[in-house]
Design an enzyme around this catalytic site. Structure first.
Site, PDB file in Angstrom:
ATOM      1  CG  HIS A  48      -2.081  -0.967   1.054  1.00  0.00           C
ATOM      2  ND1 HIS A  48      -3.066  -0.842   0.098  1.00  0.00           N
ATOM      3  CD2 HIS A  48      -2.387  -2.099   1.737  1.00  0.00           C
ATOM      4  CE1 HIS A  48      -3.918  -1.829   0.192  1.00  0.00           C
ATOM      5  NE2 HIS A  48      -3.527  -2.627   1.181  1.00  0.00           N
ATOM      6  NE  ARG A  73       1.470  -4.969   3.373  1.00  0.00           N
ATOM      7  CZ  ARG A  73       0.308  -4.498   3.850  1.00  0.00           C
ATOM      8  NH1 ARG A  73      -0.581  -5.339   4.354  1.00  0.00           N
ATOM      9  NH2 ARG A  73       0.051  -3.214   3.853  1.00  0.00           N
ATOM     10  CG  ASP A  87      17.661 -12.048  -6.499  1.00  0.00           C
ATOM     11  OD1 ASP A  87      17.846 -13.059  -5.798  1.00  0.00           O
ATOM     12  OD2 ASP A  87      17.437 -12.100  -7.730  1.00  0.00           O
ATOM     13  CD  GLU A 151      -4.968  -9.121   3.303  1.00  0.00           C
ATOM     14  OE1 GLU A 151      -5.052  -8.009   3.830  1.00  0.00           O
ATOM     15  OE2 GLU A 151      -4.052  -9.443   2.538  1.00  0.00           O
ATOM     16  CG  ASP A 177      -7.844  -5.801   2.814  1.00  0.00           C
ATOM     17  OD1 ASP A 177      -8.601  -5.179   2.054  1.00  0.00           O
ATOM     18  OD2 ASP A 177      -6.614  -5.648   2.813  1.00  0.00           O
TER      19      ASP A 177
END
Length: 254
Positions: A48, A73, A87, A151, A177
């Site tokens: 987000h 996240r 990576d 969620e 959510d």
């Protein structure tokens, strides 16, 4: 040079409470500023927050000077995005909107090299200290921590199956959510939402896994910790800034 251990993963599996802060500001400077505040973990938000992989890498670099463990996240359960985030040096990821055991297995597979997964091989990347870590590839599964986010009502109905997936180190319940999924958009303190979260935590624990949560209300955060949350985010950086700025302006207006 040896690959560092993942202290966050070890703490989760030992059942030691890990207190975290959500980092929604896509800034290496603010990440560095809070990395030594005393939190156990910091969440770099790629879902987000307006962050891309270079932004997240800069935050990982900045946090290296602090004491908190970085958790990234990713924006979606996408093996290409997960590969790129690993990576650049993430050892712990949180994968949003995992709806089933099959999707949880896909998330884990994206972090494992063949034959246990599908992660692409690259040796001279930041994660390996540009090829200097002699044991990176022999210990990557041991040190990789995968958290999945449930969620929705549908995901909570399958939470035992999700929690039982091999390689899932923690199951994070997304209250925002979830409230929307329950028809209670933005009502994360609603008794029905709180009850659903606590029930989900009990079931995650019963399945032998470790629940996590974000609650920027101190009373609710402590309640969830008492209910079994093992990794608990107790604030969001941008909200701390907004509240402090609003309070300061209000004092001088008065």
């Amino acid at each position: 040079m040896r690959r560092p251990e993942n202290p966050f993963k070890r703490a989760l599996h030992a059942g030691r409470q890990q207190i975290g802060l959500w980092c929604s500001i896509p800034s290496a400077l603010t990440a560095e500023a809070v990395a030594a505040s005393g939190f156990d973990w910091l969440l770099i938000d790629g879902e987000h927050a307006p962050s891309d992989v270079p932004d997240m890498m800069a935050q990982l670099q900045a946090m290296a000077r602090g004491t908190a463990h970085p958790v990234v996240r990713v924006p979606w359960n996408d093996p290409v995005i997960i590969k790129r985030v690993l990576d650049v040096g993430a050892d712990t990821i949180l994968v949003p909107m995992v709806q089933s055991a099959e999707e949880a297995r896909a998330a884990v597979a994206a972090t494992r090299y063949p034959p246990h997964g599908i992660r692409g091989f690259a040796s001279n990347v930041r994660a390996t200290a540009f090829g200097r870590m002699s044991d990176y590839f022999t210990r990557h599964e041991e040190e990789m921590c995968v958290l999945v986010q449930v969620e929705t009502v549908e995901a909570l109905e399958k939470v035992e199956e999700i929690a039982a997936v091999d390689g899932v180190d923690g199951v994070f319940i997304g209250p925002g959510d979830l409230s929307a999924s329950m028809g209670l958009l933005n009502q994360t303190r609603h008794p029905d939402v709180v009850a659903a979260v606590e029930d989900g935590m009990r079931r995650i624990l019963a399945a032998g896994n470790r629940p996590g949560i974000l609650a920027n209300d101190p009373v609710l955060a402590r309640r969830y910790m008492a209910a079994g949350a093992v990794f608990t985010a107790v604030g969001i950086d941008v909200m701390l800034l907004v509240r402090a700025a609003d309070d300061l302006a209000r004092q001088f207006r008065e």
